[in-house]
Write an enzyme that holds these catalytic residues in place. Structure first.
Site, mmCIF file in Angstrom:
data_model
loop_
_atom_site.group_PDB
_atom_site.id
_atom_site.type_symbol
_atom_site.label_atom_id
_atom_site.label_comp_id
_atom_site.label_asym_id
_atom_site.label_seq_id
_atom_site.Cartn_x
_atom_site.Cartn_y
_atom_site.Cartn_z
ATOM 1 N N THR A 1 0.996 -1.209 0.021
ATOM 2 C CA THR A 1 -0.121 0.004 -0.019
ATOM 3 C C THR A 1 0.924 1.183 0.047
ATOM 4 O OG1 THR A 1 -1.777 -1.064 1.052
ATOM 5 C CG2 THR A 1 -1.823 1.191 1.544
ATOM 6 N N HIS B 1 2.330 1.944 -3.509
ATOM 7 C CA HIS B 1 1.236 2.217 -4.319
ATOM 8 C C HIS B 1 1.149 4.213 -3.995
ATOM 9 C CE1 HIS B 1 -0.497 -1.203 -6.051
ATOM 10 N NE2 HIS B 1 -0.649 -1.562 -4.861
ATOM 11 N N CYS C 1 -22.049 0.423 13.664
ATOM 12 C CA CYS C 1 -22.937 -0.109 12.364
ATOM 13 C C CYS C 1 -23.181 -1.566 13.074
ATOM 14 C CB CYS C 1 -21.955 -0.635 11.171
ATOM 15 S SG CYS C 1 -20.499 -1.734 11.400
ATOM 16 N N CYS D 1 -20.367 -3.806 13.688
ATOM 17 C CA CYS D 1 -19.322 -3.463 14.880
ATOM 18 C C CYS D 1 -20.288 -3.680 16.255
ATOM 19 C CB CYS D 1 -18.948 -2.083 14.763
ATOM 20 S SG CYS D 1 -17.596 -1.614 13.576
ATOM 21 N N CYS E 1 -16.754 -4.203 9.423
ATOM 22 C CA CYS E 1 -17.302 -2.912 9.418
ATOM 23 C C CYS E 1 -17.176 -2.446 7.916
ATOM 24 C CB CYS E 1 -16.645 -2.074 10.420
ATOM 25 S SG CYS E 1 -17.010 -0.425 10.285
ATOM 26 N N GLY F 1 -5.181 -11.641 -1.928
ATOM 27 C CA GLY F 1 -4.565 -10.972 -3.272
ATOM 28 C C GLY F 1 -5.630 -9.726 -3.690
ATOM 29 N N ILE G 1 -10.681 -12.123 2.013
ATOM 30 C CA ILE G 1 -9.996 -11.936 3.567
ATOM 31 C C ILE G 1 -9.727 -10.610 3.122
ATOM 32 C CG2 ILE G 1 -8.467 -12.282 5.068
ATOM 33 C CD1 ILE G 1 -10.182 -14.747 4.797
ATOM 34 N N TYR G 2 -10.157 -9.553 4.248
ATOM 35 C CA TYR G 2 -9.760 -8.064 4.275
ATOM 36 C C TYR G 2 -9.103 -8.003 5.657
ATOM 37 C CZ TYR G 2 -9.593 -3.140 3.275
ATOM 38 O OH TYR G 2 -9.445 -1.814 3.209
HETATM 39 P P1 NAD Z 1 3.680 -8.446 -3.172
HETATM 40 O O1 NAD Z 1 3.178 -7.769 -4.468
HETATM 41 O O2 NAD Z 1 5.090 -8.221 -2.514
HETATM 42 O O3 NAD Z 1 3.435 -10.038 -3.378
HETATM 43 C C1 NAD Z 1 2.754 -10.719 -4.454
HETATM 44 C C2 NAD Z 1 3.776 -11.906 -5.194
HETATM 45 O O4 NAD Z 1 3.060 -12.605 -6.328
HETATM 46 C C3 NAD Z 1 4.994 -11.399 -5.763
HETATM 47 O O5 NAD Z 1 6.104 -12.146 -4.991
HETATM 48 C C4 NAD Z 1 4.939 -11.857 -7.224
HETATM 49 O O6 NAD Z 1 5.912 -12.069 -7.856
HETATM 50 C C5 NAD Z 1 4.056 -13.070 -6.921
HETATM 51 N N1 NAD Z 1 3.324 -13.336 -8.318
HETATM 52 C C6 NAD Z 1 2.849 -12.620 -9.259
HETATM 53 N N2 NAD Z 1 2.249 -13.284 -10.328
HETATM 54 C C7 NAD Z 1 2.027 -14.460 -9.797
HETATM 55 C C8 NAD Z 1 1.636 -15.823 -10.338
HETATM 56 N N3 NAD Z 1 0.852 -15.989 -11.627
HETATM 57 N N4 NAD Z 1 1.580 -17.136 -9.567
HETATM 58 C C9 NAD Z 1 2.125 -16.796 -8.264
HETATM 59 N N5 NAD Z 1 2.643 -15.670 -7.816
HETATM 60 C C10 NAD Z 1 2.749 -14.475 -8.456
HETATM 61 O O7 NAD Z 1 2.488 -8.608 -2.019
HETATM 62 P P2 NAD Z 1 2.217 -8.943 -0.535
HETATM 63 O O8 NAD Z 1 2.722 -7.755 0.262
HETATM 64 O O9 NAD Z 1 2.794 -10.144 -0.008
HETATM 65 O O10 NAD Z 1 0.681 -9.040 -0.399
HETATM 66 C C11 NAD Z 1 0.085 -10.031 -1.204
HETATM 67 C C12 NAD Z 1 -1.122 -9.518 -1.794
HETATM 68 O O11 NAD Z 1 -2.404 -9.305 -0.791
HETATM 69 C C13 NAD Z 1 -1.287 -8.242 -2.668
HETATM 70 O O12 NAD Z 1 -2.110 -8.418 -3.867
HETATM 71 C C14 NAD Z 1 -1.659 -7.241 -1.646
HETATM 72 O O13 NAD Z 1 -2.452 -6.161 -2.389
HETATM 73 C C15 NAD Z 1 -2.794 -7.846 -1.037
HETATM 74 N N6 NAD Z 1 -3.108 -7.537 0.336
HETATM 75 C C16 NAD Z 1 -4.314 -7.732 0.618
HETATM 76 C C17 NAD Z 1 -4.732 -7.483 2.215
HETATM 77 C C18 NAD Z 1 -6.128 -7.461 2.706
HETATM 78 O O14 NAD Z 1 -6.523 -7.098 3.580
HETATM 79 N N7 NAD Z 1 -7.049 -8.045 1.532
HETATM 80 C C19 NAD Z 1 -3.774 -6.973 3.023
HETATM 81 C C20 NAD Z 1 -2.592 -6.841 2.633
HETATM 82 C C21 NAD Z 1 -2.041 -7.053 1.226
HETATM 83 ZN ZN ZN Z 2 -18.806 -0.457 11.751
#
Ligand code: NAD
Ligand code: ZN
Length: 342
Positions: free
Chosen positions: A40, A43, A96, A99, A107, A263, A286-287
């Site tokens: 994040t 980004h 909410c 919560c 939430c 992801g 999952i968030y």
């Molecule tokens: P990151 O970008 O460091 O890791 C992602 C990995 O996936 C990289 O190492 C990349 O090489 C690999 N990858 C790319 N294409 C692939 C494929 N086809 N098959 C297998 N692997 C592949 O991210 P991170 O910090 O480890 O976070 C993981 C993911 O979770 C990200 O998408 C991030 O945005 C998300 N995220 C979500 C939450 C949530 O609450 N839902 C929280 C944190 C992170």
């Molecule tokens: Zn709430």
């Protein structure tokens, strides 16, 4: 105080002097010791489309941290100066339906630390007391700094029972690497990691993967024979955000399997829904982390042998934030942590 700030609607971050955050009656002021860099933050640094839609400068960024309580608001009980704490980065509304029922992770009005309110890449950060987690004796400070993403890994890895199951982890970024160790700790039979980056595949094996494969070279089903797997993966953890990874996982699942998706893809993901139906799969988004069951589980597992320390590959002083962000961006890294000299 010094803080890493998104000062204007443009790429980059600036280390600059800003006022110490004000402490409301229900707040805890925390002196930050160290903080992890998350995707994040990359980004927001790059100022991509997501950041432009969600971030309103000026903003102090960062949300993964460990620190020491400096001061508490007049209404705060249960925290005292000097305690070692981290912050739950999702600040929920508290009013909410979810919560009020105690399901705070559901939430719909969550404000993100370092995204929607000033964050932790600073000498001090302020959070409501309901977002502060006091660390248990024996938790290493380094690991405490990354409880937030470890919580993502734990919440996802435990979304489906893994004891005795064959688990697929798609993506060995910092979160996938930690989830690998968690699935192993929680009793999975095999943990197969799919990751294109060779540095991260090597780290995945250190974190406990049975085998780490390059999805461009090896099909997800090509390891079944050598691992005595019969029907496919029982559980998959999608941690890449790559649509191809989710599609490949669906293709390699056993009937009745569960796919936990953490992801975040940048666009729509077409999938073979008929296969999901035929295989009777459960796909669960999952968030964040469960408040605070995930935090409890993380602490218990760390104190009973879970070792995620190999995921921290780089440490920098905050003044070297550009080098730290470069290391996190390059991908020849696990988790990158910055510390404030005290
Ligand atoms: P990151 O970008 O460091 O890791 C992602 C990995 O996936 C990289 O190492 C990349 O090489 C690999 N990858 C790319 N294409 C692939 C494929 N086809 N098959 C297998 N692997 C592949 O991210 P991170 O910090 O480890 O976070 C993981 C993911 O979770 C990200 O998408 C991030 O945005 C998300 N995220 C979500 C939450 C949530 O609450 N839902 C929280 C944190 C992170
Ligand atoms: Zn709430």
């Amino acid at each position: 105080m010094l803080a890493l700030v998104k000062a204007a609607a443009a790429p980059g971050l600036e280390l600059c002097e800003v006022p110490r955050p004000a402490v409301g009656i229900n707040d805890v002021l925390i002196q930050v010791l160290s903080a992890g860099i998350c995707g994040t933050d990359l980004h927001i640094h790059a100022w991509d489309g997501w950041a432009q839609r969600n971030v309103h400068p000026p903003l102090v960024v960062g949300h993964e941290f460990v620190g020491v309580v400096e001061e508490v608001g007049s209404n705060v009980t249960g925290f005292a100066p000097g305690e070692v704490v981290s912050g739950e980065g999702h600040v929920v509304c508290g009013r909410c339906r979810h919560c009020l029922a105690g399901r705070r992770e559901l939430c719909a009005h969550t404000v993100g630390l370092g995204v929607g309110r000033d964050g932790a890449f600073a000498e001090y950060v302020v959070l409501p007391m309901t977002n502060v987690w006091r660390h248990w004796v024996g938790i290493p400070l380094d690991v405490a700094a990354i409880f937030d993403p470890l919580g993502n890994a734990v919440h996802t890895a435990l979304a489906f029972p893994v004891l005795g199951e064959d688990v697929l982890v798609c993506g060995a970024g910092p979160v996938g690497l930690m989830a690998t160790a968690v699935a192993r700790h929680a009793g999975a039979r095999h943990v197969v990691v799919s990751e294109p980056n060779p540095f991260r595949r090597e780290l995945a094996v250190k974190m406990g993967a049975t085998v780490a494969i390059d999805p461009a070279v090896t099909g997800l089903d090509e390891v079944f024979g050598s691992l005595a797997m019969v029907e496919g993966y029982d559980v998959a953890l999608e941690m890449s955000g790559n649509p191809d990874a989710l599609r490949a996982a669906i293709g390699a699942m056993a009937h009745g399997g569960g796919i936990a998706v953490l992801g975040l893809p940048a666009a729509d993901v077409p999938i073979d829904m008929a296969e999901v139906v035929r295989k009777m799969l459960t796909i669960r988004g999952i968030y964040g982390r469960e408040m605070y069951e995930t935090w409890y589980k993380m602490s218990v597992m760390l104190l009973s042998g879970l070792d995620i320390s190999p995921v921290i590959t780089h440490r920098f002083d905050f003044h070297d934030h550009e080098e730290a962000f470069d290391a996190a961006r390059r991908g020849e890294s696990g988790k990158v942590v910055m510390s404030w000299p005290t």
